[in-house]
Design an enzyme around this catalytic site. Structure first.
Site, PDB file in Angstrom:
ATOM      1  N   ASP A 246       0.851  -1.187   0.000  1.00  0.00           N
ATOM      2  CA  ASP A 246       0.000   0.000   0.000  1.00  0.00           C
ATOM      3  C   ASP A 246       0.888   1.239   0.000  1.00  0.00           C
ATOM      4  O   ASP A 246       1.867   1.315   0.739  1.00  0.00           O
ATOM      5  CB  ASP A 246      -0.907  -0.012   1.235  1.00  0.00           C
ATOM      6  CG  ASP A 246      -1.868   1.176   1.249  1.00  0.00           C
ATOM      7  OD1 ASP A 246      -1.493   2.212   1.819  1.00  0.00           O
ATOM      8  OD2 ASP A 246      -2.960   1.046   0.699  1.00  0.00           O
ATOM      9  N   ILE A 247       0.569   2.222  -0.864  1.00  0.00           N
ATOM     10  CA  ILE A 247       1.311   3.483  -0.884  1.00  0.00           C
ATOM     11  C   ILE A 247       0.835   4.336   0.290  1.00  0.00           C
ATOM     12  O   ILE A 247      -0.367   4.617   0.422  1.00  0.00           O
ATOM     13  CB  ILE A 247       1.098   4.232  -2.209  1.00  0.00           C
ATOM     14  CG1 ILE A 247       1.609   3.387  -3.383  1.00  0.00           C
ATOM     15  CG2 ILE A 247       1.795   5.595  -2.185  1.00  0.00           C
ATOM     16  CD1 ILE A 247       1.324   3.995  -4.750  1.00  0.00           C
ATOM     17  N   ASN A 254      -2.598  12.859  -4.021  1.00  0.00           N
ATOM     18  CA  ASN A 254      -3.615  13.365  -4.958  1.00  0.00           C
ATOM     19  C   ASN A 254      -4.090  14.764  -4.578  1.00  0.00           C
ATOM     20  O   ASN A 254      -4.240  15.636  -5.443  1.00  0.00           O
ATOM     21  CB  ASN A 254      -4.818  12.415  -4.984  1.00  0.00           C
ATOM     22  CG  ASN A 254      -4.585  11.196  -5.849  1.00  0.00           C
ATOM     23  OD1 ASN A 254      -3.859  11.265  -6.837  1.00  0.00           O
ATOM     24  ND2 ASN A 254      -5.192  10.073  -5.496  1.00  0.00           N
ATOM     25  N   ASP A 263      -1.374   9.459 -10.594  1.00  0.00           N
ATOM     26  CA  ASP A 263      -1.301   8.414 -11.623  1.00  0.00           C
ATOM     27  C   ASP A 263       0.150   8.062 -11.950  1.00  0.00           C
ATOM     28  O   ASP A 263       0.497   6.889 -12.128  1.00  0.00           O
ATOM     29  CB  ASP A 263      -2.010   8.877 -12.893  1.00  0.00           C
ATOM     30  CG  ASP A 263      -3.529   8.892 -12.734  1.00  0.00           C
ATOM     31  OD1 ASP A 263      -4.028   8.320 -11.740  1.00  0.00           O
ATOM     32  OD2 ASP A 263      -4.203   9.475 -13.606  1.00  0.00           O
ATOM     33  N   GLU A 289      -4.592   2.141  -4.527  1.00  0.00           N
ATOM     34  CA  GLU A 289      -3.120   2.177  -4.400  1.00  0.00           C
ATOM     35  C   GLU A 289      -2.572   0.882  -3.814  1.00  0.00           C
ATOM     36  O   GLU A 289      -1.414   0.836  -3.378  1.00  0.00           O
ATOM     37  CB  GLU A 289      -2.701   3.369  -3.533  1.00  0.00           C
ATOM     38  CG  GLU A 289      -3.109   3.290  -2.067  1.00  0.00           C
ATOM     39  CD  GLU A 289      -4.499   3.791  -1.777  1.00  0.00           C
ATOM     40  OE1 GLU A 289      -4.745   4.175  -0.616  1.00  0.00           O
ATOM     41  OE2 GLU A 289      -5.341   3.816  -2.690  1.00  0.00           O
TER      42      GLU A 289
END
Length: 362
Positions: A246-247, A254, A263, A289
């Site tokens: 997971d980011i 964002n 993106d 993500e």
């Protein structure tokens, strides 16, 4: 112009074919066989029953049905052999050679019937018609297999001339050799045109299981690699580990830098994960993500080491769109896909709730 464009396309397809390795060619010919076999089999069956109706022309030549009755109906015995063998053996090689077997069975039945005909001059027309068989069977065969069958057909004619004494053998060969060459050439062309179809199908299949943004697999892939809650193609005793990445604070990326940068971040992590993986591993964009990684021939401890090294690389990288870190959960695959995913999720949840930017094993 259309002719030149067609030739250019064929040359390009030929070069494509020549770049394929042995395994790729085997897969290609298997796909060709799978695609055309139902048509070929039904056509051969229709051809077998149609060959029996030649007993009518036999009557016109002999004035009786009796002499050629057994030869013509012998094809039913060959059909029985065909159905029995193709029922128990499904490999491409067996399928193709049994198709040829049934084709040559029609030849044998015809030659046997010719032996009982008083007038044999019309054998040449019968042999020319039989090229329809090789055109049909060639749809599932390699060109070299069609070539071998054509040569065998010519040999059948030559050998049986010793007792059938065809009155126009020279005419038969003068007609049959160009027809045989035309059949072989037509199937070389068919092979190349099917290669174009094969490549399009490959692209469509890849598109169905590929995430368009990150270019890693999407969750549709799981439908083909997970069967009855079990990973397919896993040998007994083979070690498999799974991870969920997971980011960290992706929503913040964002919000602060825009969705385009978000993106680019997803594309970046997808590319780096692909580079990290070995042959046989899977990188799947699980959602948003989150990325799922399936490591083959790898246990949880080794997967932890690999993902920890990857985490440090991301933390210290300078070529990413914006700085970010990752959290990872790792677990051994225990034969139950759903349970393993829950274990991986638990490990990821623990990593995210104990400071993030870490790898946790459950």
């Amino acid at each position: 112009m259309r002719l030149f464009e067609g030739v250019k396309d064929l040359v390009a397809l030929y070069h494509d074919y020549m770049t394929m390795n042995k395994d790729e060619k085997a897969d290609f010919y298997q796909a060709k066989c799978d695609y055309y076999q139902k048509y070929v089999e039904l056509s051969l069956i229709v051809g077998c029953f149609s060959s029996i109706t030649y007993i009518i022309s036999d009557y016109l030549l002999n004035g009786s049905y009796i002499p050629t009755l057994i030869p013509r109906f012998s094809i039913l015995g060959f059909m029985a052999i065909f159905f029995i063998i193709t029922h128990f053996f499904r490999s491409r090689t067996v399928t193709v050679w049994m198709d040829f077997f049934l084709g040559h069975a029609m030849v044998i039945a015809t030659i046997w019937a010719i032996y009982h005909l008083e007038i044999k001059v019309h054998a040449s027309e019968g042999f020319i018609i039989m090229n329809l068989i090789w055109i049909t069977v060639g749809f599932v065969a390699m060109p070299k297999e069609t070539m071998f069958s054509t040569l065998f057909f010519l040999l059948e004619i030559l050998v049986t001339n010793s007792f059938n004494h065809y009155p126009n053998l020279d005419i038969i060969f003068a007609l049959e050799i160009p027809c045989g060459l035309a059949v072989i050439m037509s199937h070389c062309l068919l092979m190349l045109f099917f290669l174009d179809h094969y490549r399009v199908e490959q692209k469509l299949e890849r598109a169905m299981v590929t995430d368009p943004l990150t270019q890693v697999y999407n969750r549709h892939l799981l439908e083909s690699i997970v069967y009855k809650n079990t990973l397919k193609d896993i040998e007994d005793g083979q070690q498999v580990a799974m991870a969920m990445l997971d980011i960290d604070y992706f929503k913040r990326i964002n919000d602060e830098h825009g969705h385009y940068t978000g993106d680019l971040t997803l594309l970046y992590i997808g590319q780096k994960l692909t580079e990290e993986c070995r042959e046989g591993d899977y990188v799947i964009r699980y959602g948003g993500e989150e990325f799922e990684i399936i490591f083959k021939n790898c246990n949880a401890d080794e997967a932890y080491q690999r993902m920890e090294q990857f985490r440090k690389y991301i933390e210290n990288s300078h070529d990413m769109p914006v700085p970010f870190t990752i959290s990872v959960g790792v677990s051994n695959y225990n034969g139950d896909y759903s349970e393993t995913i829950r274990n991986v999720d638990t490990a990821l949840y623990k990593a995210k709730n104990t400071g993030r930017n870490k790898v946790v094993v459950v």
